[in-house]
Motif scaffolding. Structure first.
Motif, PDB file in Angstrom:
ATOM      1  N   GLN A  29       1.023  -1.228   0.114  1.00  0.00           N
ATOM      2  CA  GLN A  29       0.055   0.050  -0.036  1.00  0.00           C
ATOM      3  C   GLN A  29       0.842   1.339   0.129  1.00  0.00           C
ATOM      4  OE1 GLN A  29      -3.591  -0.277  -0.489  1.00  0.00           O
ATOM      5  NE2 GLN A  29      -2.843  -2.287  -0.561  1.00  0.00           N
ATOM      6  N   PRO A  30       0.405   2.494  -0.520  1.00  0.00           N
ATOM      7  CA  PRO A  30       1.194   3.458  -0.559  1.00  0.00           C
ATOM      8  C   PRO A  30       1.451   4.048   1.004  1.00  0.00           C
ATOM      9  CG  PRO A  30      -1.209   4.060  -1.500  1.00  0.00           C
ATOM     10  CD  PRO A  30      -0.986   2.370  -1.196  1.00  0.00           C
ATOM     11  N   VAL A  34       0.852   9.797   1.053  1.00  0.00           N
ATOM     12  CA  VAL A  34       0.639   9.685  -0.381  1.00  0.00           C
ATOM     13  C   VAL A  34      -0.739   9.337  -0.706  1.00  0.00           C
ATOM     14  CG1 VAL A  34       1.301   8.436  -2.476  1.00  0.00           C
ATOM     15  CG2 VAL A  34       2.975   8.880  -0.528  1.00  0.00           C
ATOM     16  N   LEU A  36      -3.765   8.332  -3.501  1.00  0.00           N
ATOM     17  CA  LEU A  36      -3.809   7.963  -4.743  1.00  0.00           C
ATOM     18  C   LEU A  36      -5.316   7.798  -5.001  1.00  0.00           C
ATOM     19  CD1 LEU A  36      -1.739   4.432  -4.898  1.00  0.00           C
ATOM     20  CD2 LEU A  36      -1.214   6.460  -5.938  1.00  0.00           C
ATOM     21  N   ARG A  41      -5.261   3.221  -8.972  1.00  0.00           N
ATOM     22  CA  ARG A  41      -4.899   1.841  -8.190  1.00  0.00           C
ATOM     23  C   ARG A  41      -4.370   0.780  -9.254  1.00  0.00           C
ATOM     24  NH1 ARG A  41      -3.705   0.925  -3.207  1.00  0.00           N
ATOM     25  NH2 ARG A  41      -4.589   2.560  -1.951  1.00  0.00           N
ATOM     26  N   TRP A  44      -0.839   1.490  -9.656  1.00  0.00           N
ATOM     27  CA  TRP A  44       0.120   1.038  -8.824  1.00  0.00           C
ATOM     28  C   TRP A  44       0.320  -0.255  -8.438  1.00  0.00           C
ATOM     29  CZ3 TRP A  44       2.809   3.492  -4.701  1.00  0.00           C
ATOM     30  CH2 TRP A  44       2.986   2.705  -3.554  1.00  0.00           C
ATOM     31  N   TRP A  56      11.173  -2.487  -1.720  1.00  0.00           N
ATOM     32  CA  TRP A  56      10.684  -1.315  -2.068  1.00  0.00           C
ATOM     33  C   TRP A  56      11.133  -0.492  -0.739  1.00  0.00           C
ATOM     34  CZ3 TRP A  56       8.686   0.430  -6.333  1.00  0.00           C
ATOM     35  CH2 TRP A  56       8.032  -0.298  -7.249  1.00  0.00           C
ATOM     36  N   ASP A  58      10.212   3.465   1.401  1.00  0.00           N
ATOM     37  CA  ASP A  58       9.276   4.304   1.422  1.00  0.00           C
ATOM     38  C   ASP A  58       9.412   5.431   0.401  1.00  0.00           C
ATOM     39  OD1 ASP A  58       7.673   3.133   3.395  1.00  0.00           O
ATOM     40  OD2 ASP A  58       8.742   4.479   5.107  1.00  0.00           O
ATOM     41  N   LEU A  61       8.177   4.160  -2.939  1.00  0.00           N
ATOM     42  CA  LEU A  61       6.631   3.916  -2.851  1.00  0.00           C
ATOM     43  C   LEU A  61       6.161   5.332  -3.167  1.00  0.00           C
ATOM     44  CD1 LEU A  61       6.015   1.644   0.312  1.00  0.00           C
ATOM     45  CD2 LEU A  61       5.931   0.977  -2.207  1.00  0.00           C
ATOM     46  N   ALA A  62       6.888   6.324  -2.718  1.00  0.00           N
ATOM     47  CA  ALA A  62       6.151   7.619  -3.160  1.00  0.00           C
ATOM     48  C   ALA A  62       6.452   7.923  -4.625  1.00  0.00           C
ATOM     49  CB  ALA A  62       6.981   8.817  -2.077  1.00  0.00           C
ATOM     50  N   ALA A  65       3.899   5.992  -6.575  1.00  0.00           N
ATOM     51  CA  ALA A  65       2.672   6.536  -6.775  1.00  0.00           C
ATOM     52  C   ALA A  65       2.647   7.646  -7.633  1.00  0.00           C
ATOM     53  CB  ALA A  65       2.422   7.458  -5.318  1.00  0.00           C
TER      54      ALA A  65
END
Length: 160
Positions: A29-30, A34, A36, A41, A44, A56, A58, A61-62, A65
Motif C-alpha cells: 500500500q502507498p 501519499v 492515490l 490503483r 499502482w 521497496w 518508502d 513507494l512515493a 505513486a
C-alpha cells in the motif's frame, strides 16, 4: 565498507519462503502521506508487482505513486484525444494541434523517467533486448508448422 545487508540467493529455500510470504501479504500500500486516486490503483498494483516486495523503500513507494498517477493521467488524456481528435478548432475557426498532445508527451516522458528510477522498466523486469529477441525467435519457431507432422506426437495448436 558496505552497510546494506547481503541479499539471499534467489534460488534458496529461504527466498522461496520469503516469496510465498510476500504474496500472501498482497500488494504493498502507498505510505500514509501519499494519496492515490481510484483510477491510479490499477497502475499502482502493476508497478508493485514489477519488483520483489522486500526491495521497496518508502521513498520508492512515493515515487511509484507519482508513476501510477502519471500513467492514469496518460490513459485519461489519451481517451480525451481519441474523442476530440489530433486537431481541434481554434477561436477563429482554423484547426490547431490539440494542446493535450503536449501534455501527453510530457507525461509519457515523466513515466519513462520514473520507470527507470524505480527499475521497473522492461530491461530491469524482462531482461536485455537481445535476450527478449531470442525468446521471440523461439516463439516464432515454435509457431511454424512442422514438415513431418505426426498425429502421435502432441503439438501445441493455436485456437482461433
Amino acid at each position: 565498507m558496505k552497510v546494506t545487508a547481503k541479499r539471499k540467493r534467489s534460488d534458496s529455500a529461504a527466498a522461496a519462503v520469503a516469496a510465498v510470504q510476500a504474496v500472501s501479504l498482497g500488494p504493498l500500500q502507498p505510505p500514509a502521506h501519499v494519496t492515490l486516486r481510484p483510477g491510479d490503483r490499477p497502475f499502482w498494483e502493476a508497478i508493485m508487482l514489477a519488483r520483489a516486495r522486500d526491495t521497496w523503500t518508502d521513498s520508492d513507494l512515493a515515487t511509484a505513486a507519482s508513476l501510477a498517477r502519471s500513467q492514469a493521467d496518460i490513459e485519461r488524456l489519451q481517451a480525451e484525444v481519441d474523442l476530440e481528435g489530433f486537431t481541434i478548432p481554434s477561436g477563429n475557426g482554423t484547426h490547431i494541434v490539440n494542446p493535450k498532445h503536449k501534455l501527453l508527451e510530457t507525461l509519457t516522458r515523466r513515466a519513462v523517467s520514473l520507470s527507470r528510477v524505480l527499475h521497473v522498466h522492461a530491461e530491469a523486469t524482462v531482461g536485455r533486448s537481445r535476450d527478449a529477441g531470442k525468446a521471440l525467435a523461439n516463439e516464432r519457431q515454435a509457431s511454424l508448422p512442422l514438415e513431418d507432422e505426426d498425429d502421435l506426437i502432441p503439438r501445441l495448436r493455436v485456437v482461433s
